[in-house]
Each structure stands twice: as C-alpha cells, then as structure tokens.
Scaffold this motif. Structure first.
Motif, PDB file in Angstrom:
ATOM      1  N   SER A  23      22.573  15.078   3.022  1.00 61.03           N
ATOM      2  CA  SER A  23      23.426  14.897   4.189  1.00 61.03           C
ATOM      3  C   SER A  23      24.333  16.110   4.338  1.00 61.03           C
ATOM      4  N   ASP A  24      24.564  16.494   5.574  1.00 61.75           N
ATOM      5  CA  ASP A  24      25.457  17.604   5.869  1.00 61.75           C
ATOM      6  C   ASP A  24      26.818  17.070   6.258  1.00 61.75           C
ATOM      7  N   ASP A  25      27.845  17.876   6.091  1.00 61.40           N
ATOM      8  CA  ASP A  25      29.202  17.476   6.448  1.00 61.40           C
ATOM      9  C   ASP A  25      29.480  17.692   7.930  1.00 61.40           C
ATOM     10  N   LYS A  26      28.616  18.385   8.631  1.00 63.18           N
ATOM     11  CA  LYS A  26      28.852  18.713  10.043  1.00 63.18           C
ATOM     12  C   LYS A  26      28.253  17.659  10.951  1.00 63.18           C
ATOM     13  N   SER A  27      28.914  17.413  12.047  1.00 58.36           N
ATOM     14  CA  SER A  27      28.390  16.480  13.036  1.00 58.36           C
ATOM     15  C   SER A  27      27.350  17.193  13.893  1.00 58.36           C
ATOM     16  N   PRO A  28      26.529  16.460  14.635  1.00 58.40           N
ATOM     17  CA  PRO A  28      25.500  17.094  15.480  1.00 58.40           C
ATOM     18  C   PRO A  28      26.080  18.070  16.503  1.00 58.40           C
ATOM     19  N   LYS A  51      26.808  21.293  14.726  1.00 59.27           N
ATOM     20  CA  LYS A  51      25.558  21.985  14.419  1.00 59.27           C
ATOM     21  C   LYS A  51      25.032  22.703  15.656  1.00 59.27           C
ATOM     22  N   ALA A  52      25.122  22.040  16.809  1.00 63.01           N
ATOM     23  CA  ALA A  52      24.654  22.644  18.055  1.00 63.01           C
ATOM     24  C   ALA A  52      25.509  23.851  18.408  1.00 63.01           C
ATOM     25  N   ALA A  53      26.813  23.759  18.185  1.00 62.47           N
ATOM     26  CA  ALA A  53      27.702  24.878  18.478  1.00 62.47           C
ATOM     27  C   ALA A  53      27.401  26.052  17.552  1.00 62.47           C
ATOM     28  N   ALA A  54      27.140  25.747  16.272  1.00 65.88           N
ATOM     29  CA  ALA A  54      26.809  26.803  15.321  1.00 65.88           C
ATOM     30  C   ALA A  54      25.468  27.443  15.685  1.00 65.88           C
ATOM     31  N   SER A  55      24.525  26.619  16.126  1.00 65.55           N
ATOM     32  CA  SER A  55      23.222  27.119  16.536  1.00 65.55           C
ATOM     33  C   SER A  55      23.354  28.021  17.768  1.00 65.55           C
TER      34      SER A  55
END
Length: 62
Positions: free
Chosen positions: A2-7, A10-14
C-alpha cells in the motif's frame, strides 16, 4: 503493498513527471533543430570509393 499517497496525489505527481519529461524533450528537440538546414542539398560524398580490381570468378574443381 500500500502507498501512503491518495489517487489524486498520484495523478498530480504523474502529471508533474509528464510535464518535466515534455520540457526536457522540447529542450532536446530545440537544440537539435539549431543546426544547419543543408538547403543546398550537397552531399559530403562526391565519388565512389570502391576497389579498382576486376572480380574474378573461378569454377570449383572437385
């Protein structure tokens, strides 16, 4: 796993990563296009550089 980041994070980082890669690619392509245009169409090769000898073919005996 499991990752600590919300979806949404993750989309913002992507999106940020895609933007960085696009900027790098644009920068690379801009440097590539700065060269000579070669509008005259003259090639660096002006003659044929082949062997001067005549080829000789022999029949196989045996």
């Amino acid at each position: 796993m499991s990752d600590d980041k919300s979806p949404s994070e993750k989309a913002a980082a992507s999106d940020e990563m895609k933007r960085k890669f696009k900027e790098a690619l644009d920068k690379k392509n801009a440097q590539h296009r700065d060269g000579e245009a070669h509008l005259d169409g003259d090639s660096a090769v002006h003659g044929i550089h082949s062997a001067v000898t005549k080829r000789e073919f022999r029949r196989k005996s045996g």
